[in-house]
Write a protein that holds these residues in place. Structure first.
Motif, short mmCIF file in Angstrom:
data_model
loop_
_atom_site.label_atom_id
_atom_site.label_comp_id
_atom_site.label_asym_id
_atom_site.label_seq_id
_atom_site.Cartn_x
_atom_site.Cartn_y
_atom_site.Cartn_z
N TRP A 1 41.54 47.00 41.39
CA TRP A 1 42.85 46.39 41.58
C TRP A 1 42.73 44.96 42.08
O TRP A 1 43.64 44.15 41.88
CB TRP A 1 43.72 47.21 42.53
CG TRP A 1 43.10 47.61 43.83
CD1 TRP A 1 42.59 48.83 44.16
CD2 TRP A 1 42.94 46.78 45.01
NE1 TRP A 1 42.12 48.81 45.46
CE2 TRP A 1 42.33 47.59 46.00
CE3 TRP A 1 43.27 45.47 45.31
CZ2 TRP A 1 42.01 47.10 47.28
CZ3 TRP A 1 42.96 44.98 46.58
CH2 TRP A 1 42.34 45.79 47.54
N TYR A 2 41.60 44.61 42.73
CA TYR A 2 41.43 43.25 43.22
C TYR A 2 40.99 42.33 42.09
O TYR A 2 41.53 41.23 41.92
CB TYR A 2 40.41 43.23 44.35
CG TYR A 2 40.32 41.88 45.04
CD1 TYR A 2 41.20 41.56 46.06
CD2 TYR A 2 39.38 40.93 44.64
CE1 TYR A 2 41.14 40.32 46.69
CE2 TYR A 2 39.31 39.69 45.26
CZ TYR A 2 40.19 39.40 46.29
OH TYR A 2 40.15 38.17 46.89
N THR A 3 40.00 42.75 41.31
CA THR A 3 39.53 41.91 40.20
C THR A 3 40.63 41.76 39.14
O THR A 3 40.76 40.70 38.52
CB THR A 3 38.27 42.50 39.57
OG1 THR A 3 38.52 43.86 39.17
CG2 THR A 3 37.12 42.50 40.56
N ALA A 4 41.42 42.82 38.94
CA ALA A 4 42.49 42.75 37.94
C ALA A 4 43.55 41.74 38.33
O ALA A 4 44.28 41.22 37.47
CB ALA A 4 43.12 44.13 37.76
N HIS A 5 43.66 41.43 39.61
CA HIS A 5 44.67 40.48 40.07
C HIS A 5 44.46 39.11 39.45
O HIS A 5 45.42 38.35 39.28
CB HIS A 5 44.62 40.39 41.60
CG HIS A 5 45.63 39.45 42.18
ND1 HIS A 5 45.35 38.13 42.44
CD2 HIS A 5 46.93 39.63 42.52
CE1 HIS A 5 46.42 37.54 42.94
NE2 HIS A 5 47.39 38.42 42.99
N ALA A 6 43.22 38.76 39.10
CA ALA A 6 42.94 37.45 38.52
C ALA A 6 43.35 37.36 37.06
O ALA A 6 43.44 36.25 36.51
CB ALA A 6 41.45 37.13 38.66
N ASP A 7 43.59 38.49 36.42
CA ASP A 7 43.99 38.48 35.02
C ASP A 7 45.43 37.98 34.89
O ASP A 7 46.31 38.44 35.62
CB ASP A 7 43.88 39.88 34.43
CG ASP A 7 44.17 39.91 32.95
OD1 ASP A 7 43.26 39.63 32.16
OD2 ASP A 7 45.34 40.21 32.59
N PRO A 8 45.71 37.04 33.98
CA PRO A 8 47.06 36.47 33.90
C PRO A 8 48.14 37.47 33.51
O PRO A 8 49.31 37.29 33.86
CB PRO A 8 46.92 35.37 32.83
CG PRO A 8 45.70 35.74 32.04
CD PRO A 8 44.79 36.42 33.02
N VAL A 9 47.77 38.52 32.81
CA VAL A 9 48.74 39.54 32.41
C VAL A 9 48.80 40.68 33.41
O VAL A 9 49.85 40.99 33.97
CB VAL A 9 48.42 40.08 31.00
CG1 VAL A 9 49.32 41.27 30.67
CG2 VAL A 9 48.58 38.98 29.96
N VAL A 10 47.67 41.32 33.64
CA VAL A 10 47.63 42.48 34.54
C VAL A 10 47.92 42.07 35.98
O VAL A 10 48.59 42.80 36.71
CB VAL A 10 46.27 43.20 34.43
CG1 VAL A 10 46.21 44.38 35.39
CG2 VAL A 10 46.05 43.68 33.00
N GLY A 11 47.44 40.92 36.39
CA GLY A 11 47.71 40.46 37.74
C GLY A 11 49.20 40.29 37.99
O GLY A 11 49.72 40.68 39.04
#
Length: 326
Positions: free
Chosen positions: A217-227
């Motif tokens: 959930w932390y690494t996904a935060h950097a994704d422009p869509v999933v974050g």
């Protein structure tokens, strides 16, 4: 006592508006009325901590030392370093791993010598200061979070037994050291917030290090869509989200969001939302005045029956049984 005792209270779903995932999880472990102290010592020194606190923060302000985690090798602590330990195992801090223990910290903020003699009054050195020598060459800031609740457990579950972040990444330690001995109006609130800020800074720095097992959930935060999708779910968990409405909000197709979210987070968006809603509900149900219907409304269920059904299905107990056990 040299260990901060901050009572922790989940402040309610309304606090989560417009926050990211880390902020949402850290809203659980938040210091309230923190009794922050510094410890001042001269070599040889060694303090053993047996308070069984779920989460402890130790910051070296001046001088060097060693962290001696239970069942692990000693870890060097240099001036400015900050260690975070996940309890309840005991640990020690010392000038040298071979130095005999001089003080033991027990549950309830009780400190004694190894043979049981009281040290709290004997080692009192003034405003939020404790130790054997007021002019000691070593200064530590120490504190414990008494975490309680489902939100807090989600955070603790991704942390190692202990971690250390070096001084270069944490400019807050000198600021906290300057504030800790002041005795002014509002000082308690200032120290509470500074401790929270230090903890968040430590965790952000740690999650960016190569040796950290960074949660999805932390690494996904950097994704422009999933974050962005995660921020929306955490910012307004009571909204009647569907995959289609969430996809529309972030500007992608439903299929693209479902696939990308599952790949990065490890579960579909609606499954993630259900788990987060029930996590919030589990903590809100601890409040004696909160009804199941009110909690259901706050976390996105239309009726108490709908919440009870989901709660029983996912957690194996009803909301009222969960409240009684808590």
């Amino acid at each position: 006592m040299p260990w901060l005792n901050g009572s922790i209270a989940y402040a309610g779903v309304s606090r989560l508006a417009s926050v990211d995932v880390l902020a949402g999880l850290l809203d659980g472990p938040r210091a309230r009325g923190a009794f922050l102290m510094r410890t001042v010592l001269d070599p040889p020194w060694s303090v053993r901590v047996e308070d069984r606190a779920p989460l402890t923060v130790v910051a070296m302000v001046r001088g060097d030392g060693w962290l001696l985690p239970h069942g692990s090798d000693p870890v060097r602590l240099r001036a400015g370093d900050v260690a975070v330990l996940r309890g309840p195992d005991p640990y020690a801090v010392a000038d040298d791993p071979a130095t005999p223990v001089q003080a033991v910290v027990h549950p309830g903020e009780i400190t004694t010598t190894p043979d049981g003699a009281a040290l709290c009054e004997q080692w009192g050195l003034g405003v939020r200061t404790w130790g054997a020598n007021p002019d000691g060459s070593v200064v530590m800031l120490s504190g414990t979070y008494q975490l309680d609740g489902e939100v807090s457990r989600r955070l603790l579950s991704v942390l190692p037994a202990h971690l250390v972040v070096p001084r270069a990444e944490l400019p807050l330690v000198p600021l906290l050291a300057d504030e800790i001995t002041r005795d002014e109006p509002g000082q308690e609130a200032v120290l509470d917030r500074m401790l929270d800020l230090l903890l968040i800074s430590v965790l952000r720095a740690w999650f960016c290090r190569p040796e950290a097992r960074t949660p999805s959930w932390y690494t996904a935060h950097a994704d422009p869509v999933v974050g962005r999708a995660l921020r929306l779910l955490h910012g307004d968990p009571a909204h009647p989200w569907t995959v289609a409405s969430l996809a529309d909000a972030v500007g992608v197709s439903r299929a693209a969001l479902a696939r990308r979210f599952t790949d990065l987070v490890g579960e579909p968006p609606m499954a993630y939302l259900t788990d987060w809603r029930l996590t919030l509900a589990a903590d809100l149900l601890r409040e004696p005045s909160a009804t199941v219907a009110a909690v259901a409304h706050q976390v996105g269920y239309s009726t108490a029956f709908a919440l009870s059904t989901a709660f029983k299905r996912e957690r194996g107990v009803s909301p009222s049984e969960h409240r009684a056990n808590a």
